[in-house]
Each structure stands twice: as structure tokens, then as C-alpha cells.
Design a protein around this motif. Structure first.
Motif, PDB file in Angstrom:
ATOM      1  N   TYR A  85      -0.151   5.439   4.419  1.00 15.67           N
ATOM      2  CA  TYR A  85      -0.693   5.111   3.095  1.00 15.67           C
ATOM      3  C   TYR A  85      -1.463   6.280   2.490  1.00 15.67           C
ATOM      4  O   TYR A  85      -1.551   6.394   1.262  1.00 15.67           O
ATOM      5  CB  TYR A  85      -1.563   3.856   3.191  1.00 15.67           C
ATOM      6  CG  TYR A  85      -0.741   2.624   3.487  1.00 15.67           C
ATOM      7  CD1 TYR A  85       0.102   2.086   2.525  1.00 15.67           C
ATOM      8  CD2 TYR A  85      -0.777   2.023   4.746  1.00 15.67           C
ATOM      9  CE1 TYR A  85       0.888   0.968   2.796  1.00 15.67           C
ATOM     10  CE2 TYR A  85      -0.004   0.913   5.035  1.00 15.67           C
ATOM     11  CZ  TYR A  85       0.830   0.385   4.054  1.00 15.67           C
ATOM     12  OH  TYR A  85       1.614  -0.703   4.333  1.00 15.67           O
ATOM     13  N   SER A  86      -2.004   7.151   3.332  1.00  8.05           N
ATOM     14  CA  SER A  86      -2.683   8.342   2.813  1.00  8.05           C
ATOM     15  C   SER A  86      -1.679   9.281   2.155  1.00  8.05           C
ATOM     16  O   SER A  86      -1.925   9.818   1.068  1.00  8.05           O
ATOM     17  CB  SER A  86      -3.425   9.061   3.945  1.00  8.05           C
ATOM     18  OG  SER A  86      -4.531   8.298   4.379  1.00  8.05           O
ATOM     19  N   VAL A  87      -0.542   9.495   2.817  1.00  5.95           N
ATOM     20  CA  VAL A  87       0.505  10.334   2.224  1.00  5.95           C
ATOM     21  C   VAL A  87       1.010   9.694   0.936  1.00  5.95           C
ATOM     22  O   VAL A  87       1.212  10.378  -0.079  1.00  5.95           O
ATOM     23  CB  VAL A  87       1.661  10.558   3.209  1.00  5.95           C
ATOM     24  CG1 VAL A  87       2.829  11.277   2.518  1.00  5.95           C
ATOM     25  CG2 VAL A  87       1.193  11.367   4.415  1.00  5.95           C
ATOM     26  N   LYS A  88       1.190   8.394   0.963  1.00  5.36           N
ATOM     27  CA  LYS A  88       1.661   7.680  -0.230  1.00  5.36           C
ATOM     28  C   LYS A  88       0.687   7.868  -1.389  1.00  5.36           C
ATOM     29  O   LYS A  88       1.101   8.109  -2.538  1.00  5.36           O
ATOM     30  CB  LYS A  88       1.836   6.195   0.093  1.00  5.36           C
ATOM     31  CG  LYS A  88       2.546   5.397  -0.990  1.00  5.36           C
ATOM     32  CD  LYS A  88       2.887   3.997  -0.497  1.00  5.36           C
ATOM     33  CE  LYS A  88       3.676   3.241  -1.553  1.00  5.36           C
ATOM     34  NZ  LYS A  88       4.102   1.900  -1.068  1.00  5.36           N
ATOM     35  N   THR A 170      10.962   8.124  -2.842  1.00  6.12           N
ATOM     36  CA  THR A 170      11.826   6.969  -2.586  1.00  6.12           C
ATOM     37  C   THR A 170      11.603   6.432  -1.178  1.00  6.12           C
ATOM     38  O   THR A 170      11.502   5.221  -0.965  1.00  6.12           O
ATOM     39  CB  THR A 170      13.306   7.358  -2.759  1.00  6.12           C
ATOM     40  OG1 THR A 170      13.523   7.787  -4.106  1.00  6.12           O
ATOM     41  CG2 THR A 170      14.219   6.184  -2.455  1.00  6.12           C
ATOM     42  N   ALA A 171      11.494   7.335  -0.207  1.00  6.00           N
ATOM     43  CA  ALA A 171      11.289   6.925   1.183  1.00  6.00           C
ATOM     44  C   ALA A 171       9.980   6.160   1.344  1.00  6.00           C
ATOM     45  O   ALA A 171       9.901   5.190   2.112  1.00  6.00           O
ATOM     46  CB  ALA A 171      11.303   8.152   2.094  1.00  6.00           C
ATOM     47  N   TYR A 172       8.964   6.580   0.609  1.00  4.13           N
ATOM     48  CA  TYR A 172       7.661   5.933   0.748  1.00  4.13           C
ATOM     49  C   TYR A 172       7.542   4.629  -0.036  1.00  4.13           C
ATOM     50  O   TYR A 172       6.475   4.005  -0.048  1.00  4.13           O
ATOM     51  CB  TYR A 172       6.544   6.917   0.383  1.00  4.13           C
ATOM     52  CG  TYR A 172       6.043   7.654   1.605  1.00  4.13           C
ATOM     53  CD1 TYR A 172       5.019   7.133   2.399  1.00  4.13           C
ATOM     54  CD2 TYR A 172       6.629   8.845   2.014  1.00  4.13           C
ATOM     55  CE1 TYR A 172       4.581   7.779   3.542  1.00  4.13           C
ATOM     56  CE2 TYR A 172       6.206   9.506   3.158  1.00  4.13           C
ATOM     57  CZ  TYR A 172       5.178   8.966   3.914  1.00  4.13           C
ATOM     58  OH  TYR A 172       4.752   9.605   5.065  1.00  4.13           O
ATOM     59  N   GLN A 173       8.627   4.196  -0.635  1.00  6.03           N
ATOM     60  CA  GLN A 173       8.663   2.854  -1.215  1.00  6.03           C
ATOM     61  C   GLN A 173       8.995   1.808  -0.159  1.00  6.03           C
ATOM     62  O   GLN A 173       8.898   0.602  -0.412  1.00  6.03           O
ATOM     63  CB  GLN A 173       9.680   2.800  -2.356  1.00  6.03           C
ATOM     64  CG  GLN A 173       9.306   3.647  -3.569  1.00  6.03           C
ATOM     65  CD  GLN A 173       7.909   3.367  -4.085  1.00  6.03           C
ATOM     66  OE1 GLN A 173       7.566   2.218  -4.375  1.00  6.03           O
ATOM     67  NE2 GLN A 173       7.103   4.410  -4.188  1.00  6.03           N
ATOM     68  N   GLN A 174       9.408   2.267   1.027  1.00  6.13           N
ATOM     69  CA  GLN A 174       9.703   1.337   2.117  1.00  6.13           C
ATOM     70  C   GLN A 174       8.413   0.692   2.621  1.00  6.13           C
ATOM     71  O   GLN A 174       7.326   1.247   2.497  1.00  6.13           O
ATOM     72  CB  GLN A 174      10.360   2.073   3.292  1.00  6.13           C
ATOM     73  CG  GLN A 174      11.670   2.733   2.957  1.00  6.13           C
ATOM     74  CD  GLN A 174      12.190   3.550   4.124  1.00  6.13           C
ATOM     75  OE1 GLN A 174      13.056   3.100   4.872  1.00  6.13           O
ATOM     76  NE2 GLN A 174      11.663   4.777   4.290  1.00  6.13           N
ATOM     77  N   SER A 175       8.561  -0.481   3.216  1.00  6.52           N
ATOM     78  CA  SER A 175       7.414  -1.123   3.849  1.00  6.52           C
ATOM     79  C   SER A 175       7.052  -0.358   5.111  1.00  6.52           C
ATOM     80  O   SER A 175       7.913   0.210   5.790  1.00  6.52           O
ATOM     81  CB  SER A 175       7.751  -2.578   4.207  1.00  6.52           C
ATOM     82  OG  SER A 175       8.044  -3.316   3.037  1.00  6.52           O
ATOM     83  N   PHE A 176       5.772  -0.357   5.451  1.00 10.33           N
ATOM     84  CA  PHE A 176       5.304   0.369   6.627  1.00 10.33           C
ATOM     85  C   PHE A 176       5.926  -0.195   7.904  1.00 10.33           C
ATOM     86  O   PHE A 176       6.133  -1.390   8.043  1.00 10.33           O
ATOM     87  CB  PHE A 176       3.783   0.291   6.733  1.00 10.33           C
ATOM     88  CG  PHE A 176       3.250   0.876   8.010  1.00 10.33           C
ATOM     89  CD1 PHE A 176       3.189   2.250   8.178  1.00 10.33           C
ATOM     90  CD2 PHE A 176       2.848   0.053   9.048  1.00 10.33           C
ATOM     91  CE1 PHE A 176       2.714   2.810   9.356  1.00 10.33           C
ATOM     92  CE2 PHE A 176       2.372   0.593  10.236  1.00 10.33           C
ATOM     93  CZ  PHE A 176       2.308   1.976  10.392  1.00 10.33           C
ATOM     94  N   SER A 177       6.223   0.712   8.844  1.00 12.88           N
ATOM     95  CA  SER A 177       6.744   0.324  10.151  1.00 12.88           C
ATOM     96  C   SER A 177       6.025   1.121  11.231  1.00 12.88           C
ATOM     97  O   SER A 177       5.652   2.287  11.022  1.00 12.88           O
ATOM     98  CB  SER A 177       8.251   0.611  10.231  1.00 12.88           C
ATOM     99  OG  SER A 177       8.705   0.507  11.569  1.00 12.88           O
ATOM    100  N   SER A 185      10.290  10.693  10.129  1.00 14.18           N
ATOM    101  CA  SER A 185      10.741   9.369  10.562  1.00 14.18           C
ATOM    102  C   SER A 185      10.822   8.396   9.395  1.00 14.18           C
ATOM    103  O   SER A 185      11.639   7.473   9.403  1.00 14.18           O
ATOM    104  CB  SER A 185       9.822   8.815  11.661  1.00 14.18           C
ATOM    105  OG  SER A 185       8.495   8.666  11.188  1.00 14.18           O
ATOM    106  N   VAL A 186       9.994   8.592   8.375  1.00 15.40           N
ATOM    107  CA  VAL A 186      10.066   7.751   7.167  1.00 15.40           C
ATOM    108  C   VAL A 186      11.364   8.032   6.426  1.00 15.40           C
ATOM    109  O   VAL A 186      12.056   7.116   5.968  1.00 15.40           O
ATOM    110  CB  VAL A 186       8.841   8.000   6.255  1.00 15.40           C
ATOM    111  CG1 VAL A 186       8.929   7.137   4.993  1.00 15.40           C
ATOM    112  CG2 VAL A 186       7.541   7.706   6.997  1.00 15.40           C
ATOM    113  N   ILE A 187      11.705   9.318   6.324  1.00 15.28           N
ATOM    114  CA  ILE A 187      12.959   9.712   5.676  1.00 15.28           C
ATOM    115  C   ILE A 187      14.159   9.149   6.437  1.00 15.28           C
ATOM    116  O   ILE A 187      15.108   8.599   5.845  1.00 15.28           O
ATOM    117  CB  ILE A 187      13.061  11.246   5.594  1.00 15.28           C
ATOM    118  CG1 ILE A 187      12.052  11.812   4.587  1.00 15.28           C
ATOM    119  CG2 ILE A 187      14.479  11.688   5.243  1.00 15.28           C
ATOM    120  CD1 ILE A 187      12.395  11.581   3.144  1.00 15.28           C
ATOM    121  N   GLU A 188      14.142   9.283   7.758  1.00 16.76           N
ATOM    122  CA  GLU A 188      15.270   8.829   8.582  1.00 16.76           C
ATOM    123  C   GLU A 188      15.454   7.321   8.513  1.00 16.76           C
ATOM    124  O   GLU A 188      16.577   6.828   8.652  1.00 16.76           O
ATOM    125  CB  GLU A 188      15.067   9.274  10.026  1.00 16.76           C
ATOM    126  CG  GLU A 188      15.269  10.767  10.238  1.00 16.76           C
ATOM    127  CD  GLU A 188      15.048  11.200  11.673  1.00 16.76           C
ATOM    128  OE1 GLU A 188      15.858  11.992  12.179  1.00 16.76           O
ATOM    129  OE2 GLU A 188      14.070  10.739  12.299  1.00 16.76           O
TER     130      GLU A 188
END
Length: 222
Positions: A85-88, A170-177, A185-188
Motif C-alpha cells: 500500500y505504500s508503493v500504491k 495496472t498491477a497495483y489495482q489488484q487486491s493485496f496477496s 511479484s505483483v507484476i507476475e
């Protein structure tokens, strides 16, 4: 192509056994975090730097800037509840197209050549992840057995990890995992592969008192 750097510094100093958050501990007469920021400015003074800090640390950072006469231009963003969330939050400050580097604020010895190589690779491939070879033997361990692995099949991952801005947003629109261990790993997780390039071995993350001793030796010229 416009270049940005988001430097994430949300440490609390628990493993360092320090009351001062580890990014603010001094080596060579100034905080670790300032060393990291300066490397980006030295690499290219046109890089727009965004510093992400916990809300309660922002005033202390401002005081340190005054104390050390730190004049590198930095835009400060409030951190989130985790690195994800900090990167986001930092990405929200990036308002144009181009490429963005995400860097750990406690990696003060990233080479300027590593920074520039990351941007160059990402501008062509959309992703650029610095890695270095393992030098120690490694073993896989489970509850009952352990076995040797071929270290040539593995790499140690560093930062800055550099990405096309639109792709990373776009990748950081995903829900956290919980599987999100870094930005790669967020991109992948959305099915996009990443490109690796050679980092620099000095670019280690300062997290323990031993790391701090090594860092002090490095800035002191051994």
C-alpha cells in the motif's frame, strides 16, 4: 522518457534493536536514507524522487533535512499499512507516462550504473529487476529431509525494480496477496513476465546490527 523513483522507507528498527527507525540511523555522518536518495540524484538529477514514509515519521524527516542541510528535491508521500500500500500511495504521485523505479530506502549502496541500467532496460522491456548470483551453497529443507540445490538456478533479488508506469499502476489495482514479496511479484501475478539484469553486490539491504557494521566500514573506506 520521463523517469521517476519511489523510495520506500517504512522500517521501525525492530531487527536492528534500535529506537530510531533503521532508515534514519546515521552512517558516515548522515542517515542511511539520505545516502540512498543521493545515489538517484547522482545518477540523473532529472529523476523525480518520491519518498514514502509513515505519517508519524514525516516531521522527523523534515527535521533531519534541516539538520543535515539536505537539499535533494524530494516529494513526500504518506505510507500505507504495508509495503504494497505504500508503493500504491507513492504511485498516486506519479502523474505522467514513463518509467518508475521502486527502491528500498535502506539500500544506500546501489550503484549509479545499476540505477541507469534499470531505467534503460525498463524503457525497452517494460520491466527491469536487478539480481546477483548466489555465492554460498544452498539446501532445501522440509520437516524430515534436506537436499542440496543448484545455486546456479537461483538469483538474489535487489532494488530498484523499474517498470513502465502504466503497467505498474495496472498491477497495483489488484487486491493485496501474501504472495506479493516485491514489485516483480505483483507484476507476475497478472501474468506479465519480468526481465532480469545484473545488479551490484554492494547493494545489500541494511536490516540487522551486523549489516550496519558492514555499512559503517564501507562508508569509512574500510
Amino acid at each position: 522518457m520521463k523517469r521517476f523513483a519511489i523510495i520506500v522507507a517504512g522500517g521501525k528498527g525492530n531487527r536492528m534493536k534500535s529506537e530510531i527507525p533503521k532508515q534514519f540511523i546515521e552512517i558516515g555522518g548522515k542517515p542511511i536514507l539520505m545516502h540512498a536518495i543521493e545515489q538517484f540524484y547522482k545518477a540523473d538529477s532529472n529523476i523525480e524522487i518520491i519518498l514514502v514514509l509513515p505519517k508519524e515519521q514525516i516531521q522527523y524527516w523534515q527535521e533531519l533535512q534541516t539538520k543535515h542541510g539536505f537539499e535533494v528535491p524530494v516529494l513526500v508521500s504518506e505510507g500505507g499499512t504495508s509495503r504494497f500500500y505504500s508503493v500504491k500511495n507513492g504511485l498516486e504521485k506519479v502523474t505522467s507516462t514513463g518509467v518508475v523505479a521502486i527502491h528500498d530506502g535502506v539500500r544506500p549502496f546501489v550503484a549509479t550504473s545499476t540505477i541507469m541500467k534499470g531505467f534503460e532496460v525498463a524503457e525497452k522491456e517494460k520491466t527491469a529487476i536487478p539480481t546477483v548470483n548466489l555465492v554460498d551453497s544452498i539446501r532445501r529443507v522440509d520437516e524430515k529431509v534436506n537436499r542440496a540445490l543448484n545455486r546456479a538456478d537461483y538469483r538474489l533479488v535487489q532494488t530498484p525494480q523499474v517498470f513502465d508506469i502504466a503497467l505498474l499502476k495496472t498491477a497495483y489495482q489488484q487486491s493485496f496477496s501474501d504472495t506479493f514479496t516485491d514489485d516483480a511479484s505483483v507484476i507476475e501475478a497478472m501474468g506479465h513476465s519480468v526481465t532480469l539484469f545484473e545488479g551490484n553486490s554492494e547493494n545489500f539491504k541494511i536490516t540487522t546490527p551486523f549489516d550496519l557494521k558492514v555499512a559503517e566500514m564501507m562508508v569509512g573506506g574500510y
